[in-house]
Motif scaffolding. Structure first.
Motif, mmCIF file in Angstrom:
data_model
loop_
_atom_site.group_PDB
_atom_site.id
_atom_site.type_symbol
_atom_site.label_atom_id
_atom_site.label_comp_id
_atom_site.label_asym_id
_atom_site.label_seq_id
_atom_site.Cartn_x
_atom_site.Cartn_y
_atom_site.Cartn_z
ATOM 1 N N ILE A 74 0.842 -1.201 0.000
ATOM 2 C CA ILE A 74 0.000 0.000 0.000
ATOM 3 C C ILE A 74 0.874 1.247 0.000
ATOM 4 N N VAL A 75 1.953 1.218 0.776
ATOM 5 C CA VAL A 75 2.852 2.369 0.848
ATOM 6 C C VAL A 75 3.443 2.648 -0.539
ATOM 7 N N ALA A 76 3.913 1.610 -1.228
ATOM 8 C CA ALA A 76 4.496 1.798 -2.560
ATOM 9 C C ALA A 76 3.469 2.356 -3.531
ATOM 10 N N TYR A 77 2.263 1.829 -3.493
ATOM 11 C CA TYR A 77 1.224 2.311 -4.405
ATOM 12 C C TYR A 77 0.966 3.801 -4.184
ATOM 13 N N GLU A 78 0.756 4.202 -2.932
ATOM 14 C CA GLU A 78 0.391 5.596 -2.671
ATOM 15 C C GLU A 78 1.570 6.546 -2.877
#
Length: 190
Positions: A74-78
């Motif tokens: 999720i961190v990478a996506y955002e």
């Protein structure tokens, strides 16, 4: 630049900052555990925190952001969304970290690796190694929290929104074990 974010307050507000007796994926024990998933389940908070993380690396102009599964997905996506670049994630296959799902990196691409929490740096370093094997130029590792206070063993520069030394105990030396405090194993790696 984004507004200043009080990440510790957000972690506490979402009950993501826990106290007790925990075993990490690394096998180490501690009296504190940070379950960023409880913060990251809230899209407005995720956007706010990841914008601040993206701003820490914006000047390095990454081409791609990659997060180790599970915590970094999720961190990478955002962060990738905030930077306007693709967001990928690594996974384990037969015990080895790699890109799967037809994801690819072109040799020379500038890659930022993002994590939710760094404890020892093992997951981050495994991702660095896997991406460098593909020819990527890993420009750094960014995390919401670095429990090592900056001492994690990662071969590229690493920064975090919160960086502080938190106790990590070898199980044989763990004072919580010696006191008989029940152990909880929330990590994703076996």
């Amino acid at each position: 630049m984004s507004e200043q974010v009080d990440v510790l307050a957000l972690l506490k507000q979402t009950d993501a900052f826990r106290e007790g007796h925990f075993q990490f994926s690394s096998g180490l024990h501690s009296e504190t555990y940070i379950q960023c998933a409880l913060l990251l389940k809230e899209p407005p908070l995720t956007e706010q925190v990841c914008r601040a993380l993206a701003d820490m690396f914006r000047a390095e102009k990454p081409d791609v952001v990659v997060g180790p599964a599970m915590g970094g997905v999720i961190v990478a996506y955002e962060v990738a969304r905030q930077l306007g670049v693709p967001g990928l994630f690594t996974e384990r296959e037969n015990g080895k970290v790699k890109l799967r799902r037809m994801f690819s990196i072109k040799p020379g691409q500038r890659v930022l690796i993002t994590e939710d929490v760094i404890t020892t740096g093992l997951s981050s370093q495994e991702a660095v190694d896997a991406l460098e094997e593909l020819g990527a130029t890993v420009i750094g590792v960014g995390a919401i929290v670095d429990r090592s206070g900056g001492t994690a063993k990662i071969s590229v520069p690493h920064k975090a929104l919160i960086s502080r030394q938190m106790n990590n105990y070898d199980p044989a030396e763990c004072p919580l074990c010696k006191q008989g405090v029940p152990l909880y194993k929330p990590g994703s790696r076996k």
